[in-house]
Design a protein around this motif. Structure first.
Motif, PDB file in Angstrom:
ATOM      1  N   UNK A   6      78.732  91.652  12.077  1.00  0.00           N
ATOM      2  CA  UNK A   6      77.859  91.899  10.919  1.00  0.00           C
ATOM      3  C   UNK A   6      78.569  92.638   9.791  1.00  0.00           C
ATOM      4  N   UNK A   7      79.883  92.761   9.869  1.00  0.00           N
ATOM      5  CA  UNK A   7      80.623  93.524   8.862  1.00  0.00           C
ATOM      6  C   UNK A   7      81.531  92.659   8.007  1.00  0.00           C
ATOM      7  N   UNK A   8      81.385  91.346   8.078  1.00  0.00           N
ATOM      8  CA  UNK A   8      82.274  90.473   7.327  1.00  0.00           C
ATOM      9  C   UNK A   8      82.080  90.651   5.821  1.00  0.00           C
ATOM     10  N   UNK A   9      83.176  90.510   5.088  1.00  0.00           N
ATOM     11  CA  UNK A   9      83.177  90.610   3.635  1.00  0.00           C
ATOM     12  C   UNK A   9      83.786  89.350   3.033  1.00  0.00           C
ATOM     13  N   UNK A  10      83.377  89.031   1.824  1.00  0.00           N
ATOM     14  CA  UNK A  10      83.991  87.933   1.065  1.00  0.00           C
ATOM     15  C   UNK A  10      84.317  88.457  -0.324  1.00  0.00           C
ATOM     16  N   UNK A  11      85.333  87.850  -0.936  1.00  0.00           N
ATOM     17  CA  UNK A  11      85.730  88.282  -2.282  1.00  0.00           C
ATOM     18  C   UNK A  11      84.848  87.606  -3.331  1.00  0.00           C
ATOM     19  N   UNK A  12      84.273  88.422  -4.219  1.00  0.00           N
ATOM     20  CA  UNK A  12      83.416  87.928  -5.286  1.00  0.00           C
ATOM     21  C   UNK A  12      84.181  87.992  -6.601  1.00  0.00           C
ATOM     22  N   UNK A  13      84.433  86.830  -7.184  1.00  0.00           N
ATOM     23  CA  UNK A  13      85.220  86.786  -8.421  1.00  0.00           C
ATOM     24  C   UNK A  13      84.467  87.395  -9.605  1.00  0.00           C
ATOM     25  N   UNK A  14      83.134  87.392  -9.535  1.00  0.00           N
ATOM     26  CA  UNK A  14      82.357  87.972 -10.633  1.00  0.00           C
ATOM     27  C   UNK A  14      82.506  89.487 -10.656  1.00  0.00           C
ATOM     28  N   UNK A  15      82.349  90.110  -9.485  1.00  0.00           N
ATOM     29  CA  UNK A  15      82.477  91.571  -9.394  1.00  0.00           C
ATOM     30  C   UNK A  15      83.927  92.014  -9.196  1.00  0.00           C
ATOM     31  N   UNK A  16      84.816  91.045  -8.917  1.00  0.00           N
ATOM     32  CA  UNK A  16      86.223  91.334  -8.658  1.00  0.00           C
ATOM     33  C   UNK A  16      86.388  92.380  -7.556  1.00  0.00           C
ATOM     34  N   UNK A  17      85.632  92.159  -6.506  1.00  0.00           N
ATOM     35  CA  UNK A  17      85.660  93.079  -5.373  1.00  0.00           C
ATOM     36  C   UNK A  17      85.101  92.352  -4.149  1.00  0.00           C
ATOM     37  N   UNK A  18      85.194  92.993  -3.006  1.00  0.00           N
ATOM     38  CA  UNK A  18      84.675  92.419  -1.775  1.00  0.00           C
ATOM     39  C   UNK A  18      83.222  92.836  -1.597  1.00  0.00           C
ATOM     40  N   UNK A  19      82.393  91.879  -1.228  1.00  0.00           N
ATOM     41  CA  UNK A  19      80.965  92.124  -1.031  1.00  0.00           C
ATOM     42  C   UNK A  19      80.593  91.645   0.366  1.00  0.00           C
ATOM     43  N   UNK A  20      79.486  92.153   0.924  1.00  0.00           N
ATOM     44  CA  UNK A  20      79.069  91.705   2.261  1.00  0.00           C
ATOM     45  C   UNK A  20      78.810  90.206   2.318  1.00  0.00           C
TER      46      UNK A  20
END
Length: 393
Positions: free
Chosen positions: A43-57
């Protein structure tokens, strides 16, 4: 009432189906038998969000097409644990954005967190798995490695019997005890043979005594019984050290060519006697050389004095090395390995120091420099040292 049997059948079927599903899930996520799971990062996986330029859940409905998913691992908090990674399909592992290795399908990859902490020198680590879409079939567990002897400890603790086994000694260790006993017996023999002479021989202050009237050569000659046995002790100490070096893969003077190939206690003892005899002959061969050169330089009166001081100093030096090897050999089995490249330095310093000290203690007090004595010591000390170092390597 007629609905009760049907209801009971439905409950039993549901229970069996649930147990079967749980068993499949447990079998799917269970780590290897020698690891105990501590935490599941599902339940801790993250993906990179190009909009926020950061990793999000990771979001199940939004990021199912993402082929790259990541985890933030706290290395400092989870030291002494292991990370176990498994993927159903072949993938690739990235640590802090750097490709590390390929992830085979259906195989557990074990990562030691202590090793990761030392390698990356950071408290947190970004772990990324690239492969199939989504997080389905990707497993990362935090585990503790079970102690291999834990079962044995529990078993023995329940028993009231005390199981004490002797410490196993190596064949060379058994031989070292025998050599120690023989050398001690010879020391005791010399002491009983001539107590006053033995006490003076093992007294370091006697080595630096330069009074011509109080020299050991006045009461002991190089061919007297006490001195012969004393030389034999020196030869045994040298033989033991050379045999120790060859046992630890340090072949000085190509001595391995004359030693037996077996490594049992009896063969070690035979090699010890052989090397002791060789060193005994070499020491008295040096005495013959000293006598010949001393007569040529009109220093024949100093030959006996110098010879006794030479065997005295050899006794002090090689006895000290023998005791160090004997004690460390039983308590620290690998102590010798890092010292191999520097093993000749103690011998080099000893023989150079003996050359200087022999010149100081035997030089007549009235003269500032004695070229005959200096040349004599160069012939009997420095030249054999140079030849010995050349052939030792």
């Amino acid at each position: 009432m007629r609905f009760y049997p049907l209801l009971l059948l439905l409950v039993i079927t549901a229970l069996f189906s649930t147990n079967e599903a749980i068993a499949k899930v447990d079998d799917k996520i269970s780590p290897p038998a020698d690891f105990f799971p501590i935490y599941d990062y599902q339940n801790d996986w993250l993906v990179y969000n190009s909009h926020y330029k950061n990793y999000v859940p990771y979001s199940q409905g939004v990021n199912e097409s993402a082929r790259s998913v990541s985890l933030s691992i706290d290395l400092l908090k989870n030291r002494r644990y292991f990370l176990l990674i498994k993927t159903e399909a072949e993938g690739y592992l990235f640590l802090n954005g750097a490709l590390q290795q390929r992830l085979p399908s259906e195989e557990w990859l074990k990562l030691n967190i202590d090793s990761l902490f030392r390698s990356f020198k950071s408290e947190e680590l970004l772990l990324t798995v690239y492969g199939s879409s989504g997080i389905s079939g990707k497993k990362v567990l935090l585990c503790n490695q079970k102690q291999k002897n834990a079962a044995g400890i529990v078993h023995h603790s329940a028993s009231t019997l005390i199981n004490i086994k002797p410490i196993p000694f190596s064949q060379f260790g058994n031989f070292a005890v025998m050599a120690m006993l023989i050398i001690l017996i010879l020391n005791a023999w010399i002491f009983n043979l001539n107590p006053l002479s033995f006490v003076r021989l093992i007294n370091p202050l006697e080595y630096f005594n330069n009074n011509p009237r109080e020299q050991l050569s006045k009461i002991n000659k190089p061919y007297s019984n006490s001195i012969i046995f004393f030389v034999l002790i020196d030869a045994m100490l040298m033989a033991f050290l050379l045999l120790f070096f060859s046992t630890n893969d340090l072949n000085l003077f190509s001595v391995i060519t004359i030693l037996t190939e077996q490594t049992n206690t009896f063969q070690y003892f035979l090699d010890f006697l052989l090397l002791s005899g060789i060193f005994f002959v070499l020491i008295y061969g040096k005495f013959v050389l000293m006598s010949v050169v001393g007569n040529m330089l009109n220093l024949d009166k100093l030959v006996d004095t110098l010879f006794l001081k030479i065997i005295q100093s050899a006794y002090f030096f090689y006895a000290a090395l023998f005791l160090i090897v004997f004690m460390l050999g039983f308590n620290h089995t690998s102590w010798f390995i890092p010292l191999k490249p520097y093993i000749l330095f103690p011998f080099l310093f000893f023989y150079i120091g003996r050359f200087i000290s022999l010149y100081v203690v035997t030089k007549p007090s009235a003269s500032f420099i004695n070229l005959y004595l200096f040349s004599y010591l160069c012939v009997i000390e420095i030249i054999p040292l140079i030849i010995g170092i050349k052939f030792a390597l």
